[in-house]
Motif scaffolding. Structure first.
Motif, PDB file in Angstrom:
ATOM      1  N   THR A 143      40.708  35.133  33.944  1.00  9.47           N
ATOM      2  CA  THR A 143      39.351  35.499  35.420  1.00  9.47           C
ATOM      3  C   THR A 143      38.364  34.487  34.885  1.00  9.47           C
ATOM      4  O   THR A 143      38.170  34.278  33.341  1.00  9.47           O
ATOM      5  CB  THR A 143      39.293  36.688  35.571  1.00  9.47           C
ATOM      6  OG1 THR A 143      40.338  37.278  35.418  1.00  9.47           O
ATOM      7  CG2 THR A 143      38.328  36.778  36.484  1.00  9.47           C
ATOM      8  N   PRO A 192      39.281  36.495  40.598  1.00  4.00           N
ATOM      9  CA  PRO A 192      39.493  37.827  40.047  1.00  4.00           C
ATOM     10  C   PRO A 192      40.719  38.774  41.449  1.00  4.00           C
ATOM     11  O   PRO A 192      40.959  38.063  42.083  1.00  4.00           O
ATOM     12  CB  PRO A 192      38.464  38.732  40.004  1.00  4.00           C
ATOM     13  CG  PRO A 192      37.667  37.354  40.295  1.00  4.00           C
ATOM     14  CD  PRO A 192      38.211  36.516  41.060  1.00  4.00           C
ATOM     15  N   ASP A 223      39.819  41.885  40.914  1.00  3.60           N
ATOM     16  CA  ASP A 223      39.839  43.143  41.549  1.00  3.60           C
ATOM     17  C   ASP A 223      39.452  43.465  43.452  1.00  3.60           C
ATOM     18  O   ASP A 223      39.019  43.212  43.397  1.00  3.60           O
ATOM     19  CB  ASP A 223      38.217  42.976  41.305  1.00  3.60           C
ATOM     20  CG  ASP A 223      37.482  42.568  39.829  1.00  3.60           C
ATOM     21  OD1 ASP A 223      38.687  42.361  39.353  1.00  3.60           O
ATOM     22  OD2 ASP A 223      36.983  42.856  39.274  1.00  3.60           O
TER      23      ASP A 223
END
Length: 386
Positions: free
Chosen positions: A20, A78, A80
């Motif tokens: 990332t 990412p 996330d």
């Protein structure tokens, strides 16, 4: 012989590295260096200013002109908050799909390039393969320029640069450029019932964002319907906004980030200049009221567009290797091809996977794309033999 199964095994190792953009990629780079060293290939790092990241380039075969550069970025976006149903850092096969973060964008291409290394080092090549692996492409193509400068200084001129972004193994000859800015508006806190005693950074920022919205609409209206890009016009979007402390406090600070994506031939600096002048005017006005107030505009990235090279050597070669006789193509996203072109290299974009899968939860690449990519690499090595 470049084999899709070998490339898939390498891909499984590549996606296990969390590269990332916010993380270091040095473990990934060390892995590539070790693979190259095993077959006697040396490589060169071009480190970031802080030493946390590095580009890498290597020459496989004779150090002569006319080679091919295989270029790709090592970083990924990412995971996330994304609803993955597989472990994003473990290559998972379901039917004909290989799932993992970066499988499509763009470690699939890097795996294919690495799978070609042993044969490229076998001694049969008359012209070389150059590997060029960059960092921080996903956050503005920040790493590649230093590497490209080193390539231009130290390598015999290659005939083509192939940037392996996911195109379904179809040849793409143009992309938009991207320029991004962070705007920080600083106000003066006061009770929200007494706005005359302070400045709300949020309110001032909204005015500036309104101007950007108007500019985005104007760019859309001015788009060339004959443009090969989709959408055909320059685009401007505000991607992040953050500001304020509480509902009853005039906001001390508001930050927002926007990007401007322009087709070749449009100057992003000229387009954005009136807005930056407006920021400067608001800055002067706010500072006249409160010394700590104002507006700061910071350019975060500036990646040049990539213009089609009519009958250029890179596109001719890539079409022959891919078996692509289709129409000329251009893409709306930005990539490093424009940076190579700006440095004087003939470039093209062609790689496995679909951009529609990039940046998504459960990102995947089809096994058929890995097969097509392996065939492309085999043909490339054959072309460099004679």
């Amino acid at each position: 012989m470049v084999d899709a199964a070998d490339a898939t095994a390498i891909l499984a190792e590549l996606v296990a590295f969390d590269t990332t953009s916010r993380e270091s990629n040095l473990e990934f780079i060390e892995y590539v260096e070790e693979r190259l060293a095993r077959v006697g290939a040396s490589s060169t790092r071009v480190a970031s200013a802080d030493g946390r990241k590095a580009n890498l380039f290597a020459t496989l075969g004779p150090m002569v002109a006319g080679g091919v550069v295989l270029s790709g970025h090592t970083d990924v976006v990412p995971v996330d908050g994304q609803p993955w149903t597989t472990d994003p850092w473990t290559l998972t096969r379901r039917g004909d799909r290989l799932y993992a973060r970066g499988a499509c964008d763009m470690k699939g291409f890097l795996a294919l390039a690495l799978a070609a290394v042993p044969e490229a080092m076998s001694g049969r090549l008359a012209r070389p393969v150059h590997l060029a692996f960059s960092y921080d492409e996903e956050v503005g193509c920040l790493g590649a320029p230093a590497m490209i400068a080193e390539l231009a200084r130290h390598l015999p001129p290659p005939s083509a640069v192939i940037v392996g972004e996911p195109t379904g193994m179809e040849v793409v000859g143009g992309h938009k450029g991207i320029t991004s800015y962070e705007i920080v508006v600083r106000g003066h806190e006061a009770h929200s019932s007494l706005p005359h005693l302070g400045v709300s950074a949020n309110m001032e920022a909204v005015g500036l964002m309104r101007e950007l919205t108007d500019l985005a609409m104007r760019l859309e209206e001015e788009g060339d319907p004959e443009s090969p890009f989709h959408p055909p016009h320059a685009t401007l979007t505000i991607g992040q906004i953050a500001g304020g402390t509480a509902v009853n406090i005039l906001a001390r600070e508001c930050r927002f980030v926007f990007d401007l994506r322009c087709p070749p031939g449009q100057d992003p600096n000229a387009i954005i200049a009136p807005f930056l002048a407006r920021c400067a005017a608001v800055d002067r006005s706010l500072r006249a009221r409160f010394s700590e107030a104002g507006v700061i505009a910071t350019r975060r990235s500036s990646t040049p567009s990539f213009a089609a090279e009519a009958d250029g050597p890179a596109e001719r070669l890539a079409r022959r290797l891919a078996g692509d006789n289709g129409p000329r193509r251009a893409v709306a996203y930005a990539a490093e091809a424009g940076q190579f072109q700006q440095a004087g290299f003939a470039a093209v974009i062609c790689g496995p996977g679909s951009i529609e899968q990039a940046h998504q939860p459960d990102e995947y690449i089809d096994t058929a794309q890995m097969e097509r990519g392996a065939a492309f690499m085999r043909r490339m090595l054959d072309a460099l033999t004679g």
